[in-house]
Design an enzyme around this catalytic site. Structure first.
Site, mmCIF file in Angstrom:
data_model
loop_
_atom_site.group_PDB
_atom_site.id
_atom_site.type_symbol
_atom_site.label_atom_id
_atom_site.label_comp_id
_atom_site.label_asym_id
_atom_site.label_seq_id
_atom_site.Cartn_x
_atom_site.Cartn_y
_atom_site.Cartn_z
ATOM 1 N N GLU A 84 3.477 4.310 6.277
ATOM 2 C CA GLU A 84 2.151 3.552 6.195
ATOM 3 C C GLU A 84 1.313 4.489 5.298
ATOM 4 O O GLU A 84 1.276 5.412 5.223
ATOM 5 C CB GLU A 84 1.511 3.303 7.513
ATOM 6 C CG GLU A 84 1.791 1.852 8.136
ATOM 7 C CD GLU A 84 0.721 0.782 7.397
ATOM 8 O OE1 GLU A 84 0.426 1.159 6.116
ATOM 9 O OE2 GLU A 84 0.305 -0.112 7.973
ATOM 10 N N ASP A 85 0.307 3.442 4.547
ATOM 11 C CA ASP A 85 -0.365 4.438 3.615
ATOM 12 C C ASP A 85 -1.621 4.801 4.451
ATOM 13 O O ASP A 85 -2.185 5.533 4.427
ATOM 14 C CB ASP A 85 -1.015 3.338 2.535
ATOM 15 C CG ASP A 85 -1.185 1.734 3.055
ATOM 16 O OD1 ASP A 85 -1.343 1.540 4.251
ATOM 17 O OD2 ASP A 85 -1.861 1.052 2.115
ATOM 18 N N GLY A 100 0.735 -1.330 -0.043
ATOM 19 C CA GLY A 100 -0.047 -0.048 0.043
ATOM 20 C C GLY A 100 0.842 1.279 0.015
ATOM 21 O O GLY A 100 0.399 2.294 -0.511
ATOM 22 N N ARG A 155 -5.250 0.369 -7.021
ATOM 23 C CA ARG A 155 -3.882 1.028 -6.463
ATOM 24 C C ARG A 155 -3.702 2.074 -7.172
ATOM 25 O O ARG A 155 -2.848 3.203 -6.927
ATOM 26 C CB ARG A 155 -2.868 -0.094 -6.303
ATOM 27 C CG ARG A 155 -3.119 -1.046 -5.312
ATOM 28 C CD ARG A 155 -1.561 -1.385 -4.981
ATOM 29 N NE ARG A 155 -1.706 -3.171 -4.453
ATOM 30 C CZ ARG A 155 -2.030 -3.297 -2.865
ATOM 31 N NH1 ARG A 155 -2.144 -2.206 -2.200
ATOM 32 N NH2 ARG A 155 -2.132 -4.409 -2.262
ATOM 33 N N VAL A 179 -11.632 2.664 1.839
ATOM 34 C CA VAL A 179 -11.063 3.652 0.711
ATOM 35 C C VAL A 179 -10.112 2.874 -0.137
ATOM 36 O O VAL A 179 -9.357 2.192 0.253
ATOM 37 C CB VAL A 179 -10.691 4.912 1.185
ATOM 38 C CG1 VAL A 179 -11.655 5.845 1.956
ATOM 39 C CG2 VAL A 179 -9.621 4.721 2.340
ATOM 40 N N LYS A 205 -7.709 6.741 9.855
ATOM 41 C CA LYS A 205 -9.313 6.591 10.132
ATOM 42 C C LYS A 205 -9.483 7.043 11.473
ATOM 43 O O LYS A 205 -9.133 6.435 12.693
ATOM 44 C CB LYS A 205 -9.621 5.070 9.949
ATOM 45 C CG LYS A 205 -9.523 4.601 8.490
ATOM 46 C CD LYS A 205 -10.513 3.226 8.206
ATOM 47 C CE LYS A 205 -10.370 2.973 6.789
ATOM 48 N NZ LYS A 205 -11.135 1.710 6.563
ATOM 49 N N ASP A 257 -5.671 2.192 10.519
ATOM 50 C CA ASP A 257 -6.956 1.866 10.903
ATOM 51 C C ASP A 257 -7.344 1.410 12.323
ATOM 52 O O ASP A 257 -7.111 2.376 13.520
ATOM 53 C CB ASP A 257 -7.601 0.476 9.992
ATOM 54 C CG ASP A 257 -9.030 0.497 10.162
ATOM 55 O OD1 ASP A 257 -9.732 1.381 10.951
ATOM 56 O OD2 ASP A 257 -9.515 -0.323 9.609
HETATM 57 P P1 IMP Z 1 -4.520 -1.810 10.908
HETATM 58 O O1 IMP Z 1 -3.471 -2.456 11.269
HETATM 59 O O2 IMP Z 1 -6.044 -1.996 11.344
HETATM 60 O O3 IMP Z 1 -4.453 -0.119 11.267
HETATM 61 O O4 IMP Z 1 -4.599 -1.511 9.210
HETATM 62 C C1 IMP Z 1 -3.673 -0.840 8.604
HETATM 63 C C2 IMP Z 1 -3.520 -1.792 7.072
HETATM 64 O O5 IMP Z 1 -4.759 -2.360 6.609
HETATM 65 C C3 IMP Z 1 -3.067 -0.711 6.121
HETATM 66 O O6 IMP Z 1 -1.720 -0.730 5.958
HETATM 67 C C4 IMP Z 1 -3.822 -1.110 4.813
HETATM 68 O O7 IMP Z 1 -3.006 -1.810 4.149
HETATM 69 C C5 IMP Z 1 -5.063 -1.783 5.442
HETATM 70 N N1 IMP Z 1 -6.212 -0.954 5.223
HETATM 71 C C6 IMP Z 1 -6.909 -0.293 6.413
HETATM 72 N N2 IMP Z 1 -7.878 0.278 5.924
HETATM 73 C C7 IMP Z 1 -8.044 -0.032 4.656
HETATM 74 C C8 IMP Z 1 -8.920 0.853 3.713
HETATM 75 O O8 IMP Z 1 -9.807 1.866 3.993
HETATM 76 N N3 IMP Z 1 -8.338 0.583 2.524
HETATM 77 C C9 IMP Z 1 -7.505 -0.135 2.043
HETATM 78 N N4 IMP Z 1 -6.652 -0.696 2.986
HETATM 79 C C10 IMP Z 1 -6.754 -0.576 4.345
HETATM 80 MG MG MG Z 2 -0.881 -1.565 4.006
#
Ligand code: IMP
Ligand code: MG
Length: 177
Positions: A102-103, A47, A168, A156, A134, A106
């Site tokens: 990081e992209d 990402g 992407r 998203v 987020k 969440d």
């Molecule tokens: P976390 O571990 O829940 O913070 O999620 C982070 C990872 O989940 C990011 O690096 C993304 O690869 C993926 N991710 C979380 N939300 C989205 C989204 O809305 N669209 C696409 N990828 C997401």
């Molecule tokens: Mg990611």
């Protein structure tokens, strides 16, 4: 495989110029904080690849780049909560100033995992830079040092972010309906 035409029908959440402005601001902030240093940017694939390329070019300090590949999401739109290292960094980070790139953050699960993984290799410092946050999940047990922008809870795509490897390539951020 989605058709290009379908991707253009997704509603735009963040326009390309707004993303560009945010990246330039992050570049200025990081360059100020790392004056006379050479940070090592560690990107989380896949990402981060678009953001990483833009961020590195927005810096006015030299940097080096490394990439890690993790898995937590599989092909779906919700996290499985279990993270695996698919590909680790190929260099010593002992004594280095690390910025995790990081992209999107969440739940924070990915970043927490990475922090622990990287701290065990004794870097001089470690900070986190995410393009998107987020907003609904903003209460983490650690600090997000650089945030491009907060968004809502929608799933998203675009600017490097995918759904099942699709979208992407979109230069803006769109909501997957
Ligand atoms: P976390 O571990 O829940 O913070 O999620 C982070 C990872 O989940 C990011 O690096 C993304 O690869 C993926 N991710 C979380 N939300 C989205 C989204 O809305 N669209 C696409 N990828 C997401
Ligand atoms: Mg990611």
């Amino acid at each position: 495989m989605v058709r290009y035409k379908d991707s253009q029908e997704l509603p735009v959440l963040v326009e390309e110029p707004v993303i560009r402005e945010a990246v330039l601001r992050l570049g200025r902030d990081i360059s100020q904080d790392y004056a006379s240093k050479t940070p090592l940017l560690i990107g989380v694939l896949k990402g981060c690849f678009v953001f990483m390329a833009d961020l590195a070019r927005a810096l006015t300090v030299p940097c080096e780049v490394e990439f890690m590949r993790l898995s937590s999401y599989g092909a779906g739109a919700t996290s499985s909560g279990v993270i695996h290292v698919i590909s680790d960094i190929q260099t010593s980070i002992s004594g280095r100033d690390i910025i995790i790139v990081e992209d999107i953050v969440d739940s924070g699960t990915t970043i927490s995992f990475l922090m622990e993984h990287l701290i065990s290799h004794s870097p001089a410092s470690i900070k986190v830079c995410t393009m998107f946050l987020k907003g609904s999940r903003a209460n983490f047990p650690f600090n997000l040092d650089y945030v491009g922008m907060e968004i809502g809870a929608e799933f998203v795509v675009g600017y490097g972010l995918d759904y099942a490897e699709q979208y992407r390539f979109l230069p803006d951020l769109r909501v997957l309906k």
